[in-house]
Design an enzyme around this catalytic site. Structure first.
Site, mmCIF file in Angstrom:
data_model
loop_
_atom_site.group_PDB
_atom_site.id
_atom_site.type_symbol
_atom_site.label_atom_id
_atom_site.label_comp_id
_atom_site.label_asym_id
_atom_site.label_seq_id
_atom_site.Cartn_x
_atom_site.Cartn_y
_atom_site.Cartn_z
ATOM 1 N N GLU A 246 46.007 32.107 40.157
ATOM 2 C CA GLU A 246 46.674 33.249 39.938
ATOM 3 C C GLU A 246 45.760 34.449 40.112
ATOM 4 O O GLU A 246 45.948 35.524 39.601
ATOM 5 C CB GLU A 246 47.324 33.360 38.753
ATOM 6 C CG GLU A 246 48.390 32.227 38.349
ATOM 7 C CD GLU A 246 49.287 32.426 37.215
ATOM 8 O OE1 GLU A 246 50.344 32.248 37.213
ATOM 9 O OE2 GLU A 246 48.522 32.563 36.195
HETATM 10 N N1 IFG Z 1 50.437 29.661 34.703
HETATM 11 C C1 IFG Z 1 49.056 30.296 34.231
HETATM 12 C C2 IFG Z 1 48.646 30.082 33.086
HETATM 13 C C3 IFG Z 1 50.084 30.134 31.910
HETATM 14 C C4 IFG Z 1 51.027 29.306 32.502
HETATM 15 C C5 IFG Z 1 52.218 29.318 31.306
HETATM 16 C C6 IFG Z 1 48.354 28.042 35.228
HETATM 17 C C7 IFG Z 1 46.967 27.434 35.757
HETATM 18 C C8 IFG Z 1 51.357 29.733 33.849
HETATM 19 N N2 IFG Z 1 48.272 29.383 35.165
HETATM 20 O O1 IFG Z 1 49.168 27.476 34.880
HETATM 21 O O2 IFG Z 1 47.749 31.166 32.506
HETATM 22 O O3 IFG Z 1 50.184 31.782 32.044
HETATM 23 O O4 IFG Z 1 53.147 28.096 31.589
#
Ligand code: IFG
Length: 488
Positions: free
Chosen positions: A296
Site C-alpha cells: 500500500e
Molecule cells: N491491508 C493492509 C493492512 C491492514 C489490513 C486490514 C495488508 C498487507 C488491510 N495491508 O494487509 O495494514 O490495514 O485488513
C-alpha cells in the site's frame, strides 16, 4: 479414539493394541545421551502435562525404563527437521525424532492423546508425522492497537500446541512504532505513544523483545519482525522531521486510513534510518527472515518504490538476513531469494496474480495469506462485532476449504514455502477480541500448513469441534461459530 481427533491431522496414525496408562508413577525419560536441548524439551513437556493431568511426572535424565521416553534418532527416515514418531504400548510412549523440534511437536501430539484434564491412558498405536509446509505462521499487528509481550507469549503458547512455527510481528505502522531503536529513540518513545482511537499505545524495549524471542524459540516458534516501508510510516515521520521531504513532522495518526504516508525516497538520511533500524532489528533476530513490508505504498511513485526497495533489500542482505515482503514487491525488483507474502483474494486481478506466479517461477518462495481466507480480522459473518469486511466475510469453513498447493494459478506446491494468518488490529484492542477472531480460524492455518492436503470440511469440522473442551480449559475466548458442529 483420540487418534482421530488430532489437530493438525498427522501424516499417518494407526491405533492398535493396549495403551499406556499415564499415572502417578509415570516418569518422563530422556536417556543418558540426551543433550541440554532435549532435556529442556522434556522439562517443558512435563510442565505442560503436569498442568492438565495434576500428576507429578518427574523427568529422569539417566536410567532407561517404562514411561514417556524422548529419543533423538538421527537416522529416523522421512521425519525431516520437524517430524516425529510416536509409539504407544503397555510399557510406555516413545517419542522419536531427528531434532529437538520434532520431539517438541511429538509432545504436542501426546498432549492431545491425553484427557483435557486428569490422568488417562494413551491409546496403543503408532503415529508417523511430518509437516507438509515449512512455514506455518500467524501475524500479530501490535501497531494499530498495542499488545504486550505477555499477550504475545500467550498467543505463542496457543499457536505452538498446534505446531504453528512462525510468529510474524507487525511492529510499525502509521499509528504506532512499537520496538525501541537505540539510534532513533523518539521512534518508540514518541511514535509509540498513541494508537488507533487515541489510546496510550506503548512499545517494547529490546529486553522485552529478546524475552519474547527466547520464549518463542523454546516452543520452536521463529519470530519474523516487520518494519513496514516505504508506506505505512506516519509514526516514524511524526517522530523525526528530518525523515520528511519537507523537513516537517506530521501529527501522530490515530485513524484507520492507509496509503497516505511515504518515506522520503530521495533523501540519503532515509537510508541511514533504514540501515540503523534494520541493523538493530537483525541483531535481535536469531531467525533468518526480516520483513520489510512494501504494501500500500500509494503515496510513493512506482519508480521511487522500486528504487527504495532495491536499497532496503540490500540493507537486509548486508545484515545477513533474508527479505520477506508483501507481494507488491513483485512489481519492483525482488532480491535473490526474497520471499513474497501474497495477500490477494478471489477478486484480485489476474494480472496481479500472474506477476506473483512469475516471481515464484523466478525463484521467489511464496507465503500465502489470502485475505478472504486467512485474514483473521475479517468478520466471520454479519453478526461479528469486531473486524472488517473489505475482503468479504470469512466463516470458519471458508478459512479451511482451500488448498495452498493449488491455490494460485501457475504456482506449483514446490513454490509455496507455507501459509500465514495475519491479525490486523484496527478494530481489535483486547485479548478477548484477539482470541475471538483468531480461534478457531487460526486452527485452519495450523491444519493447512501441517497436514496432508484434504479439504474435507466434514472430517475437519468434526475434529475441530472436539477441541472446544481443550480451548475452554485454556481459557481461550474462541468463537463458537455456527458452521462448526461443536459438541454438547
Ligand atoms: N491491508 C493492509 C493492512 C491492514 C489490513 C486490514 C495488508 C498487507 C488491510 N495491508 O494487509 O495494514 O490495514 O485488513
Amino acid at each position: 479414539t483420540p487418534y482421530e481427533r488430532l489437530l493438525p491431522a498427522p501424516a499417518s496414525a494407526r491405533a492398535e493394541g493396549p495403551g499406556y496408562p499415564v499415572g502417578a508413577a509415570t516418569v518422563i525419560r530422556t536417556g543418558p545421551a540426551a543433550g541440554a536441548e532435549v532435556r529442556r524439551v522434556a522439562e517443558l513437556l512435563a510442565g505442560q502435562l503436569r498442568g492438565t493431568s495434576g500428576l507429578p511426572l518427574p523427568v529422569d535424565h539417566g536410567r532407561a525404563g517404562d514411561g514417556i521416553r524422548l529419543r533423538i534418532d538421527a537416522r529416523a527416515g522421512g521425519l525431516g527437521e520437524e517430524g516425529y514418531r510416536l509409539d504407544s504400548g503397555p510399557r510406555g510412549v516413545t517419542l522419536t525424532a531427528r531434532t529437538p523440534a520434532g520431539l517438541f511437536h511429538a509432545g504436542q501430539t501426546l498432549r492431545q492423546l491425553l484427557p483435557v484434564s486428569g490422568p488417562g491412558t494413551v491409546p496403543g498405536g503408532r503415529i508417523t508425522d511430518a509437516p507438509r509446509f515449512a512455514y506455518r505462521g500467524a501475524m500479530l499487528d501490535i501497531a494499530r492497537h498495542f499488545f504486550t509481550v505477555d499477550q504475545a507469549k500467550r498467543y505463542v503458547d496457543q499457536l505452538a500446541q498446534y505446531k504453528v512455527n512462525t510468529l510474524h510481528l507487525h511492529l510499525t505502522d502509521d499509528q504506532g512504532w512499537r520496538i525501541a531503536i537505540d539510534s532513533w529513540p523518539r521512534l518508540a518513545e514518541y511514535g509509540g505513544g498513541t494508537e488507533v482511537g487515541g489510546g496510550p499505545g506503548g512499545h517494547w524495549t529490546k529486553d522485552r523483545y529478546r524475552d519474547l524471542v527466547a520464549y518463542a524459540a523454546e516452543r520452536y516458534v521463529d519470530v519474523v519482525p516487520e518494519i513496514d516501508m516505504p508506506g505505512h510510516v506516519n509514526a516514524a515521520l511524526a517522530s523525526y522531521p528530518e525523515l520528511n521531504c519537507d523537513g516537517k513532522a506530521p501529527e501522530r495518526y490515530t485513524g484507520t486510513k492507509v496509503g497516505f504516508s511515504s518515506l522520503c525516497v530521495g533523501k540519503e538520511r532515509t537510508y541511514e534510518f533504514v540501515d540503523d533500524v534494520l541493523g538493530e532489528l537483525a541483531a535481535l533476530t536469531p531467525g533468518r527472515y526480516l520483513h520489510i513490508g512494501g504494501d500500500e505504498a500509494h503515496s510513493t511513485p512506482a519508480a521511487d518504490y522500486a528504487a527504495f526497495m532495491d536499497r532496503a533489500q540490500a540493507v537486509v542482505a548486508r545484515h545477513g538476513k533474508t527479505v520477506v515482503a508483501w507481494h507488491q514487491l513483485a512489481s519492483a525488483r525482488p532480491a535473490p531469494g526474497a520471499v513474497l507474502q501474497y495477500w490477494g483474494h478471489d477478486r484480485t486481478a489476474a494480472a496481479e496474480k500472474a506477476a506473483v506466479a512469475a516471481a515464484a517461477k523466478a525463484g521467489h518462495p511464496l507465503v500465502l495469506s489470502p485475505a478472504d481466507r486467512l485474514y483473521l480480522d475479517m468478520k466471520y459473518d454479519t453478526a461479528t462485532k469486531q473486524g472488517l469486511a473489505w475482503a468479504g466475510y470469512v466463516p470458519v469453513r471458508r478459512s479451511y476449504e482451500w488448498d495452498p498447493g493449488s491455490y494460485l494459478p501457475d504456482v506449483p506446491e514446490t513454490a509455496v514455502l507455507g501459509v500465514e494468518a495475519p491479525l490486523w488490529t484496527e478494530t481489535i484492542a483486547t485479548r478477548a477480541d484477539l482470541e475471538f477472531m483468531a480461534f478457531p480460524r487460526v486452527l485452519s492455518l495450523a491444519e493447512l500448513g501441517w497436514s496432508p492436503a484434504a479439504r474435507d470440511w466434514g472430517a475437519y469440522s468434526g475434529r475441530l469441534a472436539a477441541h472446544a473442551a481443550r480451548l475452554d480449559a485454556q481459557g481461550i475466548a474462541f468463537h463458537r461459530a455456527p458452521d462448526v458442529p461443536w459438541e454438547e
